[in-house]
Write an enzyme that holds these catalytic residues in place. Structure first.
Site, short mmCIF file in Angstrom:
data_model
loop_
_atom_site.label_atom_id
_atom_site.label_comp_id
_atom_site.label_asym_id
_atom_site.label_seq_id
_atom_site.Cartn_x
_atom_site.Cartn_y
_atom_site.Cartn_z
CE LYS A 52 34.85 46.13 35.92
NZ LYS A 52 35.77 45.87 34.81
CD GLN A 96 36.09 45.92 31.15
OE1 GLN A 96 35.87 46.55 32.20
NE2 GLN A 96 36.22 44.60 31.14
CG ASP A 119 41.87 46.02 36.69
OD1 ASP A 119 40.96 45.59 37.41
OD2 ASP A 119 41.71 46.36 35.50
#
Ligand code: NAP
Length: 283
Positions: A52, A96, A119
């Site tokens: 990422k 994460q 997200d």
């Protein structure tokens, strides 16, 4: 023979558009900023996070990695998120997963400001998605990437029978909501579903996200269907493969995604696009 949906090429096209958007923002004196929080040293998570960061840097997006020890308390993590929520120059926050067991992942998701929820997992954003209020709403990146595929390949959704196999919060549920919003008739199947094959054989659009290698076989798909394979599994030789028995299913369908180079590359591109969108929506 089905047409192969080329996720890698489509992802590269999206990245190009994202880069242009980043440049436009920079011309206005705004630099999109993604913060990734990594708790502990899970090797797979470390790779995901690194990827990422690399992609963000390639597209001109500022990214910051916040690493925290695996033994931090839940409260310490919540305080860090609060701080990031209040930091004006942070546009997008990603924690994460998975988190260490002593930390409640749902509480952590809830703590992220929905306006910075890159997200799209915050219940406010999930609720908006299910209400069909998706303008300025971050949406889970994997199903959003799949919708881009449908659009790019002119795969009609309206009025079609769609079956989604797997009901996780990150793939199956938001996928079902997006398809429903696009006027498909949607069935969401899971491990308690009886006679799954009878359902999948009726699907014009079949999205499979079970995590079981080669779970869907050729006798379980409808002739001419569009089949999307979300799985990232390992076969008996340790090779990356999907939830669909690609070689045999491919002969019967009109469209199919391969693994790798299908859904996978789209997810990270959508994450970057969403970082830029959150930035735009905040100014
Ligand atoms: P997950 O949270 O493990 O969920 C799996 C789902 O499959 C569950 O809803 C489960 O049902 C269902 N399932 C299991 N066995 C089944 C059966 N026999 N019949 C019907 N349904 C069954 O998985 P996930 O996080 O959604 O991930 C799924 C796969 O996609 C994994 O391979 C993952 O690595 C991959 N993935 C890829 C990307 C990408 O970017 N390409 C992103 C996310 C995930 P229950 O709910 O009843 O247990």
């Amino acid at each position: 023979m089905g047409q192969i949906i080329d996720g890698k090429t489509l992802a590269a096209e999206i990245d190009k558009q994202t880069m242009t958007e980043v440049q436009k923002l920079k011309n206005q004196g705004v630099e999109p900023h993604l913060v990734v929080v990594l708790v502990g040293e899970n090797p797979a998570s470390q790779i995901y996070v690194r990827n990422k960061e690399k992609r963000a840097s390639k597209l001109g997006i500022k990214s910051t990695l916040v690493t925290m020890n695996a033994d931090i308390s839940e409260n310490e993590l919540l305080l860090k998120i609060q701080e990031l929520n209040q930091t004006e120059d942070v546009n997008a926050i990603l924690v994460q997963m998975p988190l260490p067991k002593h930390i409640d992942a749902f509480k952590v998701t809830m703590a992220i400001d929905p306006r910075k929820d890159v997200d799209g997992f915050h219940p406010v954003n999930v609720g908006k998605l299910f209400e069909g209020k998706t303008q300025h709403t971050p949406i889970a990146c994997t199903p959003q990437g799949i919708m881009e595929m449908f659009q790019k390949y002119h795969i009609d959704i309206q009025g079609k029978r769609a079956v989604v196999v797997g009901r996780s919060s990150i793939v199956g549920k938001p996928m079902a909501a997006l398809l429903l919003n696009a006027n498909a008739t949607v069935t969401l199947a899971h491990s308690y579903t009886k006679d799954l094959a009878a359902l999948t054989k009726e699907a014009d659009i079949l999205v499979v996200a079970t995590g079981i290698a080669h779970f869907i076989k050729e006798d379980q798909v409808k002739e001419g269907a569009a089949v999307i394979d979300v799985g990232m599994d390992r076969d008996e030789n340790g090779k990356l493969t999907g939830d669909v028995d690609f070689e045999n299913v491919e002969k019967h369908v009109s469209y199919i995604t391969p693994v790798p180079k299908g859904v996978g590359p789209m997810t990270i591109s959508m994450l970057m696009k969403q970082t830029v969108n959150l930035t735009k929506w905040s100014i």
